[in-house]
Design an enzyme around this catalytic site. Structure first.
Site, short mmCIF file in Angstrom:
data_model
loop_
_atom_site.label_atom_id
_atom_site.label_comp_id
_atom_site.label_asym_id
_atom_site.label_seq_id
_atom_site.Cartn_x
_atom_site.Cartn_y
_atom_site.Cartn_z
N GLY A 76 0.78 -1.42 0.09
CA GLY A 76 -0.20 -0.41 -0.08
C GLY A 76 0.97 1.31 0.21
N PHE A 77 2.24 1.49 -0.78
CA PHE A 77 2.40 2.64 -1.37
C PHE A 77 3.23 2.93 -0.01
CE2 PHE A 77 0.16 4.07 -5.12
CZ PHE A 77 1.65 3.00 -5.96
N ASN A 127 9.15 6.07 -9.79
CA ASN A 127 7.97 5.87 -9.95
C ASN A 127 6.86 6.25 -8.73
OD1 ASN A 127 5.80 3.82 -9.25
ND2 ASN A 127 6.56 2.31 -10.40
N SER A 170 -0.99 -0.67 -9.58
CA SER A 170 -0.58 -1.53 -7.51
C SER A 170 -2.37 -1.61 -7.51
CB SER A 170 0.07 -0.54 -6.42
OG SER A 170 -0.01 -0.57 -5.34
N ASN A 219 -3.13 -2.53 -4.36
CA ASN A 219 -2.48 -2.15 -3.19
C ASN A 219 -3.23 -0.98 -2.35
OD1 ASN A 219 -2.20 -5.04 -2.91
ND2 ASN A 219 -0.19 -4.45 -2.83
N LYS A 247 2.62 1.73 -15.59
CA LYS A 247 3.34 1.03 -15.24
C LYS A 247 1.44 -0.02 -15.16
CE LYS A 247 5.10 -2.25 -12.16
NZ LYS A 247 6.35 -1.89 -11.09
C1 LIG Z 1 7.73 -7.13 -2.30
C2 LIG Z 1 6.80 -5.91 -3.29
C3 LIG Z 1 6.37 -4.97 -3.13
C4 LIG Z 1 6.41 -4.06 -4.91
N1 LIG Z 1 6.09 -2.77 -5.02
C5 LIG Z 1 6.07 -1.80 -6.27
C6 LIG Z 1 5.67 -0.79 -5.77
O1 LIG Z 1 6.17 0.28 -4.75
N2 LIG Z 1 6.05 -0.12 -7.04
C7 LIG Z 1 5.92 -0.85 -7.95
O2 LIG Z 1 5.43 -0.16 -9.29
N3 LIG Z 1 5.44 -2.47 -7.84
C8 LIG Z 1 6.06 -2.63 -6.97
N4 LIG Z 1 6.31 -4.06 -7.27
C9 LIG Z 1 5.70 -4.96 -8.51
C10 LIG Z 1 7.38 -4.95 -8.94
O3 LIG Z 1 7.93 -3.87 -9.44
C11 LIG Z 1 6.81 -6.34 -9.89
O4 LIG Z 1 6.40 -5.14 -10.96
C12 LIG Z 1 6.14 -7.35 -9.90
O5 LIG Z 1 6.69 -8.11 -8.43
C13 LIG Z 1 6.64 -8.65 -10.47
O6 LIG Z 1 7.57 -9.03 -11.41
P1 LIG Z 1 8.74 -9.86 -10.41
O7 LIG Z 1 7.67 -11.37 -10.62
O8 LIG Z 1 10.10 -9.79 -11.07
O9 LIG Z 1 8.46 -9.59 -8.96
C14 LIG Z 1 6.74 -4.73 -5.67
C15 LIG Z 1 6.52 -5.98 -5.86
C16 LIG Z 1 6.64 -6.80 -4.78
C17 LIG Z 1 7.02 -8.12 -4.58
#
Ligand SMILES: Cc1cc2nc3c(=O)[nH]c(=O)nc-3n(C[C@H](O)[C@H](O)[C@H](O)COP(=O)(O)O)c2cc1C
Length: 334
Positions: free
Chosen positions: A114-115, A139, A175, A177, A217
């Site tokens: 949740g940011f 981002n 997101s 969340n 995104k």
């Molecule tokens: C714990 C966690 C926190 C994340 N926080 C953000 C975020 O703040 N902003 C965002 O754009 N993506 C966020 N993501 C998404 C990742 O940037 C990515 O798009 C997503 O995890 C898919 O990639 P992966 O399969 O390599 O993890 C988060 C992912 C995880 C696991």
């Protein structure tokens, strides 16, 4: 081998706590020097994208270094670019804990963060402090208390503040969340957002005589028609790139017989985000570059994402499950 040993210990602790613990130690100067000695720089294989020159195609996905506290560490791992954030105009604590879960057998993570972040001003402070000269994406998102009707304003505040310090800016409207955030991907809300960020980008371009590309995104939970609609709008508004994808809310993982709340990332996301990259690629025909992210956990999956149309890739969960070696291996062999 060493990483898998450390991972075994870390995976005994609550995911968010182990994340905090690891990063606390990474910021100790002597540990950074030691890491620098162990990790030899990887020769760069430059690629041009969004008008920027990247040392290689592999970037750190958003969410790992939300506040820009570990920029130099991640650059030492070899990443060609680092996406910081998501940051919001004001600091906020995020959702209730526990909000990060590992699904070990599936090589997945579910997060409902949740940011949680310290705000855009703190991020600027950390970027300046890092003196990092490589590519930094920032981002940005909206604060929880800002209504969806007023969300555009939060993005504009962040663009205005971060413009001078970012290599590119990523607009996070995907997101799962933050309540209703994904509504910004549709219809008039989407068009209005794109129109206003392009106006702000032009204004900032003139002010600083520096063009900072803007990427959007998107979610993996969009239908084919929705992806086609988004692609057409991205072309119409001359958006600089699209990042595909964020985490998916389409999962059935349970804990204590209740569905785990949050977005799923890692291996089970791979096919879904690959499908989004494919549709985008057919529609965009390389008019707008695609940054592919979701489920990359090997050289093979990195190559596949690129074959499907991604010009750059990003990794989050793969780094947690396989460690820095995965990143270095992909960069060297791509
Ligand atoms: C714990 C966690 C926190 C994340 N926080 C953000 C975020 O703040 N902003 C965002 O754009 N993506 C966020 N993501 C998404 C990742 O940037 C990515 O798009 C997503 O995890 C898919 O990639 P992966 O399969 O390599 O993890 C988060 C992912 C995880 C696991």
């Amino acid at each position: 081998m060493f990483y898998y040993l450390i991972r075994k210990l870390l995976f005994l602790i609550d995911p968010e706590k182990s994340h905090t613990l690891v990063f606390k130690y990474l910021n100790v100067k002597y540990i950074q020097i030691l890491i620098g000695l162990f990790l030899k720089p990887i020769p760069s294989i430059p690629i041009k994208c969004m008008g920027l020159k990247f040392p290689n195609k592999v970037g750190l996905a958003a969410g790992m270094d939300k506040n820009g506290e570990y920029i130099n560490f991640f650059s030492k791992l070899g990443f060609g670019f680092i996406e910081l954030g998501t940051v919001t105009p004001l600091p906020q604590i995020g959702n209730q804990k526990p909000r990060m879960f590992r699904i070990f057998q599936s090589e997945a993570i579910i997060n409902n963060m949740g940011f949680n972040n310290l705000g855009i001003d703190n991020l600027i402070y950390n970027i300046k402090k890092s003196k990092f000269k490589g590519i930094i994406g920032v981002n940005i998102g909206k604060n929880k208390n800002t209504s969806i009707k007023n969300a555009t304003n939060d993005y504009l505040i962040c663009i205005e503040k971060i413009y001078y310090y970012a290599s590119y800016i990523a607009i996070n409207i995907s997101s799962p969340n933050t309540k209703n955030l994904r509504n910004l991907q549709y219809g008039i809300l989407f068009k209005n957002l794109l129109k206003n960020i392009k106006i702000k980008q032009k204004e900032m371009h003139q002010k600083y005589s520096k063009y900072v590309p803007i990427a959007i995104k998107i979610s993996p939970d969009l239908s084919k028609n929705e992806i086609i609609y988004i692609s057409n709008q991205l072309i119409k508004f001359k958006i600089d790139a699209v990042i595909a994808t964020n985490t998916t809310s389409d999962h059935l993982y349970k804990k204590n017989k209740k569905k785990i709340k949050g977005g799923l990332s890692g291996l089970p996301l791979q096919k879904k985000s690959n499908d989004v990259v494919s549709i985008l690629h057919k529609q965009l025909k390389r008019k707008i570059p695609i940054i592919g992210v979701g489920g990359i956990n090997s050289l093979h999956s990195a190559k596949k994402k690129i074959k499907l149309g991604a010009e750059l890739i990003q990794i989050y969960s793969g780094l947690i499950y396989h460690g820095p070696k995965l990143i270095r291996n992909i960069i060297k062999k791509l």
